[in-house]
Motif scaffolding. Sequence first.
Motif, PDB file in Angstrom:
ATOM      1  N   GLN A  20       0.841  -1.205   0.000  1.00  0.00           N
ATOM      2  CA  GLN A  20       0.000   0.000   0.000  1.00  0.00           C
ATOM      3  C   GLN A  20       0.877   1.257   0.000  1.00  0.00           C
ATOM      4  OE1 GLN A  20      -3.298   0.106  -0.592  1.00  0.00           O
ATOM      5  NE2 GLN A  20      -2.929  -2.074  -0.891  1.00  0.00           N
ATOM      6  N   HIS A  21       1.969   1.212   0.759  1.00  0.00           N
ATOM      7  CA  HIS A  21       2.938   2.311   0.747  1.00  0.00           C
ATOM      8  C   HIS A  21       3.478   2.511  -0.665  1.00  0.00           C
ATOM      9  CE1 HIS A  21       6.608   4.618   1.423  1.00  0.00           C
ATOM     10  NE2 HIS A  21       7.296   3.610   0.925  1.00  0.00           N
ATOM     11  N   THR A  22       3.820   1.417  -1.324  1.00  0.00           N
ATOM     12  CA  THR A  22       4.350   1.499  -2.693  1.00  0.00           C
ATOM     13  C   THR A  22       3.347   2.169  -3.616  1.00  0.00           C
ATOM     14  OG1 THR A  22       5.840  -0.379  -2.417  1.00  0.00           O
ATOM     15  CG2 THR A  22       5.135   0.121  -4.669  1.00  0.00           C
ATOM     16  N   LEU A  23       2.088   1.795  -3.518  1.00  0.00           N
ATOM     17  CA  LEU A  23       1.055   2.419  -4.355  1.00  0.00           C
ATOM     18  C   LEU A  23       0.964   3.920  -4.079  1.00  0.00           C
ATOM     19  CD1 LEU A  23      -1.766  -0.301  -4.224  1.00  0.00           C
ATOM     20  CD2 LEU A  23      -0.105   0.121  -6.066  1.00  0.00           C
ATOM     21  N   ILE A 123      11.619  10.620  -6.474  1.00  0.00           N
ATOM     22  CA  ILE A 123      11.421   9.352  -5.767  1.00  0.00           C
ATOM     23  C   ILE A 123      11.745   9.501  -4.283  1.00  0.00           C
ATOM     24  CG2 ILE A 123      12.105   6.913  -5.629  1.00  0.00           C
ATOM     25  CD1 ILE A 123      10.297   7.780  -8.094  1.00  0.00           C
ATOM     26  N   TYR A 124      12.818  10.201  -3.980  1.00  0.00           N
ATOM     27  CA  TYR A 124      13.161  10.458  -2.573  1.00  0.00           C
ATOM     28  C   TYR A 124      11.984  11.138  -1.866  1.00  0.00           C
ATOM     29  CZ  TYR A 124      15.684  12.114   1.538  1.00  0.00           C
ATOM     30  OH  TYR A 124      16.075  12.349   2.827  1.00  0.00           O
ATOM     31  N   LEU A 125      11.462  12.177  -2.484  1.00  0.00           N
ATOM     32  CA  LEU A 125      10.377  12.940  -1.874  1.00  0.00           C
ATOM     33  C   LEU A 125       9.061  12.164  -1.854  1.00  0.00           C
ATOM     34  CD1 LEU A 125       9.720  15.628  -0.541  1.00  0.00           C
ATOM     35  CD2 LEU A 125       9.144  16.515  -2.817  1.00  0.00           C
ATOM     36  N   ALA A 126       8.746  11.469  -2.932  1.00  0.00           N
ATOM     37  CA  ALA A 126       7.499  10.685  -2.976  1.00  0.00           C
ATOM     38  C   ALA A 126       7.480   9.639  -1.867  1.00  0.00           C
ATOM     39  CB  ALA A 126       7.332  10.029  -4.347  1.00  0.00           C
ATOM     40  N   ASP A 127       8.619   9.015  -1.620  1.00  0.00           N
ATOM     41  CA  ASP A 127       8.724   8.027  -0.548  1.00  0.00           C
ATOM     42  C   ASP A 127       8.484   8.686   0.809  1.00  0.00           C
ATOM     43  OD1 ASP A 127       9.386   5.428   0.578  1.00  0.00           O
ATOM     44  OD2 ASP A 127      11.363   6.238   1.073  1.00  0.00           O
ATOM     45  N   TYR A 128       8.931   9.903   0.954  1.00  0.00           N
ATOM     46  CA  TYR A 128       8.826  10.627   2.223  1.00  0.00           C
ATOM     47  C   TYR A 128       7.413  11.159   2.483  1.00  0.00           C
ATOM     48  CZ  TYR A 128      10.367  13.794   5.971  1.00  0.00           C
ATOM     49  OH  TYR A 128      10.533  14.432   7.166  1.00  0.00           O
ATOM     50  N   ILE A 129       6.747  11.641   1.436  1.00  0.00           N
ATOM     51  CA  ILE A 129       5.470  12.352   1.652  1.00  0.00           C
ATOM     52  C   ILE A 129       4.225  11.600   1.212  1.00  0.00           C
ATOM     53  CG2 ILE A 129       6.590  14.619   1.507  1.00  0.00           C
ATOM     54  CD1 ILE A 129       5.228  14.916  -1.315  1.00  0.00           C
ATOM     55  N   GLU A 130       4.348  10.374   0.725  1.00  0.00           N
ATOM     56  CA  GLU A 130       3.144   9.681   0.235  1.00  0.00           C
ATOM     57  C   GLU A 130       2.046   9.729   1.296  1.00  0.00           C
ATOM     58  OE1 GLU A 130       1.660   6.619   1.066  1.00  0.00           O
ATOM     59  OE2 GLU A 130       3.131   5.673   2.335  1.00  0.00           O
TER      60      GLU A 130
END
Length: 187
Positions: A20-23, A123-130
């Motif tokens: 779910q995190h990945t999505l 990608i760094y930011l998307a992982d942090y703020i999803e």
Amino acid sequence: MDREKALGIVESKIKGPRFQHTLGVVETAIKLAEKYGADKEQAEIAAIFHDYAKLMPISELKNFLIAAQEDERLLLYHPELWHGPAAAYILKKEFAIENEDILNAIRFHTTGRANMSLLEKIIYLADYIEPGRNFPGVVETRKLAKIDLDQAVYKAISNTISFLVEKKAAIYPDTFEAYNFFILNKN
């Protein structure tokens, strides 16, 4: 590789909350790519595979880092940092993904580094703020992401360093170098 095939490969390795995190990272990365002019397909593939090796045993991750001839300093730091470089190695070897920007976005999504490419920052930011993330500083970082990508990445790196200092945890040199890069190149 198309989206559905990639998601199927990743879901076979990581299920439940991690998937779910990945999505969430995928959707966030696509939005950031659209906003900041990055290649959406590359952002999508990098986001889908960013945590591909996350749930692998530490011994396997270590073996992948050695086989990939990654920076030996990684082995001195928390294994939480190992899954990005391991995933990049696996994707190149097993799935013939050759795009270095995609591989580096995956490789450095936990540590950051100086002079990150546009895709690496996304990608760094998307992982942090999803949307599934909930910790001090994430709301402010999300707001910054709508205005200025560099300021948002800088904020995420700053928050990460502060968190690790508070925990008295070692900080990987690439993270410090990323922070210093943003400070030295503000203007």
